[in-house]
Design a protein around this motif. Structure first.
Motif, short mmCIF file in Angstrom:
data_model
loop_
_atom_site.label_atom_id
_atom_site.label_comp_id
_atom_site.label_asym_id
_atom_site.label_seq_id
_atom_site.Cartn_x
_atom_site.Cartn_y
_atom_site.Cartn_z
N PRO A 269 51.20 28.77 40.53
CA PRO A 269 50.02 27.99 40.97
C PRO A 269 50.16 26.49 40.74
O PRO A 269 49.71 25.70 41.56
N TYR A 270 50.87 26.10 39.65
CA TYR A 270 50.98 24.64 39.36
C TYR A 270 52.43 24.24 39.38
O TYR A 270 52.89 23.49 38.52
N ASP A 271 53.15 24.71 40.36
CA ASP A 271 54.60 24.51 40.48
C ASP A 271 54.91 23.06 40.85
O ASP A 271 54.22 22.46 41.69
N GLY B 219 38.85 28.59 48.52
CA GLY B 219 39.48 27.70 47.55
C GLY B 219 38.98 26.26 47.58
O GLY B 219 37.78 26.01 47.51
N GLY B 220 39.91 25.33 47.75
CA GLY B 220 39.56 23.90 47.70
C GLY B 220 39.04 23.36 49.01
O GLY B 220 38.79 22.16 49.14
N THR B 221 38.88 24.24 50.01
CA THR B 221 38.35 23.82 51.33
C THR B 221 36.84 24.05 51.34
O THR B 221 36.34 24.97 50.70
N ASP B 222 36.13 23.21 52.12
CA ASP B 222 34.66 23.35 52.19
C ASP B 222 34.26 24.75 52.67
O ASP B 222 35.04 25.43 53.36
N SER B 223 33.03 25.14 52.34
CA SER B 223 32.51 26.43 52.78
C SER B 223 31.16 26.21 53.46
O SER B 223 30.12 26.56 52.91
N PRO B 224 31.17 25.62 54.67
CA PRO B 224 29.91 25.32 55.35
C PRO B 224 29.12 26.58 55.68
O PRO B 224 29.71 27.67 55.77
N GLU C 177 48.50 35.03 35.37
CA GLU C 177 48.32 33.60 35.69
C GLU C 177 47.88 33.44 37.14
O GLU C 177 46.99 32.65 37.47
N GLU C 178 48.52 34.21 38.05
CA GLU C 178 48.17 34.12 39.47
C GLU C 178 46.73 34.61 39.68
O GLU C 178 45.94 33.97 40.38
N MET C 179 46.37 35.73 39.06
CA MET C 179 45.02 36.28 39.23
C MET C 179 43.99 35.29 38.66
O MET C 179 42.95 35.04 39.27
N ASP C 180 44.29 34.68 37.51
CA ASP C 180 43.37 33.68 36.95
C ASP C 180 43.14 32.55 37.95
O ASP C 180 42.02 32.10 38.16
N PHE C 181 44.22 32.13 38.61
CA PHE C 181 44.12 31.04 39.61
C PHE C 181 43.26 31.50 40.78
O PHE C 181 42.35 30.79 41.22
#
Ligand SMILES: O=C(NCCCc1ccccc1)N[C@H]1CC[C@H](OCc2c(F)cccc2F)CC1
Length: 324
Positions: free
Chosen positions: A7-9, A75-80, A219-223
């Motif tokens: 996730p933070y590669d 995720g980090g994209t808007d959710s209109p 770690e992936e599931m936490d992300f």
């Protein structure tokens, strides 16, 4: 074991872009040398840009620049709120705008699941933009002149529940999201029971007993849980509520579909054990393509993570003459 990004590669950057008024988050991965071609990867449901973690290093090692958006509502994209933001046409317009903003005159598309359905649509709406495309699990289905409710098919019955209010109302908060994602990714109960199946969808009573999936590390599931907790399930579920809007968008196109064929090379990789998208539903799609390559991998719906080496082998063969 196939190489994957974490996730933070350090090999990936999380970027944002304003695409037609919506803020998208996307992963950018660049090759060591100057890229000659750009690959855009489109994830499915319920997934995230990180769903392509096993494919990103492969593609940069082939010399491609790789862009992987969190799709609308994820995720980090808007959710209109409005459903019109979750149509194929809207996704196509936004990916075309992303390509324009990064200065890519043409792109290679890769899609999995809903992302597979979307990449065919991008090629329909923007044929000159797309130099090649591959779809993992999702066959092509042509625009129809008559509305066809896909939930009629037995393997699509779960979509009735996903279209309705129940999942959105039950899956609230990080603990429920983790149980839900574990169920979707094949986690089992103490007696091997599933928390999700293609006929009923999600079984809310069983969810609390579902153990961790083998397909993601903690770690992936936490992300994933953190990213899903930003907006909750409304956005992702809206993709199941736009069949009528997609039909309206494609009505004109459906009238002139006679004799149409995709001109760019296309690779379709079927998962032989995919309960949602069994290989049989790809029957007859060949007629829509001037150049269709078909491959099969003995895997479930989560092909990208379950058999990454095999999936990547087919992608490598398909793209090897396109990375010049
Ligand atoms: O619902 C989807 N994915 C979730 C799978 C959940 C699951 C996980 C693990 C095990 C079983 C199930 N994907 C959608 C993607 C678009 C598809 O619609 C396009 C379409 C048609 F409408 C008709 C013919 C072919 C065709 F591709 C419909 C399935």
């Amino acid at each position: 074991m196939a190489d994957k990004v974490s996730p933070y590669d350090s090999r990936i950057q999380y970027k944002t872009a304003n695409l037609n008024g919506v803020t998208y988050s996307y992963i950018l991965a660049e090759p060591a040398s100057k890229p000659k071609n750009t690959v855009v990867l489109v994830h499915g449901w319920p997934d995230l840009s990180l769903g392509w973690r096993y494919q990103i290093p492969l593609l940069t090692s082939m010399g491609f620049r790789v862009l992987v958006p969190d799709m609308m509502g994820y995720g980090g994209t808007d959710s209109p709120e409005p459903l019109s933001y979750y149509t194929y046409k809207r996704a196509a317009d936004d990916i075309a705008e992303l390509a324009r903003q990064v200065g890519a005159p043409s792109i290679i598309l890769g899609g999995h699941d809903w992302g597979g359905a979307i990449v065919y649509r991008i090629a329909l709406w923007y044929p000159k933009l797309v130099s090649a495309l591959f779809s993992v699990c999702t066959p092509y289905h042509s625009p129809r002149s008559q509305f066809m409710d896909a939930t009629k098919a037995p393997n699509f019955k779960y979509q009735l529940q996903l279209r309705g209010p129940d999942v959105q109302a039950h899956i609230l908060g990080e603990e429920k999201l983790r149980q839900f994602l574990n169920a979707l990714y094949g986690g089992r109960g103490p007696n091997g029971e599933l928390g999700f199946n293609t006929t009923e969808g999600c079984n809310f009573e069983v969810l609390p007993k579902i153990g961790p999936t083998r397909l993601l590390t903690n770690e992936e599931m936490d992300f994933y849980v953190k990213r899903y907790a930003i907006h909750g399930m409304r956005g992702p579920l809206n993709w199941y509520r736009t069949q009528e809007l997609n039909f309206e968008d494609e009505k004109e196109m459906a009238k002139n579909i006679e004799g149409f064929k995709f001109k760019m090379p296309v690779l379709f990789i079927a998962g032989t054990k995919d309960a949602a998208l069994p290989p049989a539903i790809s029957h007859g799609m060949d007629m829509w393509f001037e150049s269709l390559t078909r491959r099969e991998v003995n895997t479930s719906h989560w092909a990208l993570w379950e058999k990454p080496a095999e999936v990547n082998k087919h992608i490598t063969e398909f793209l090897s003459d396109k990375s010049e």
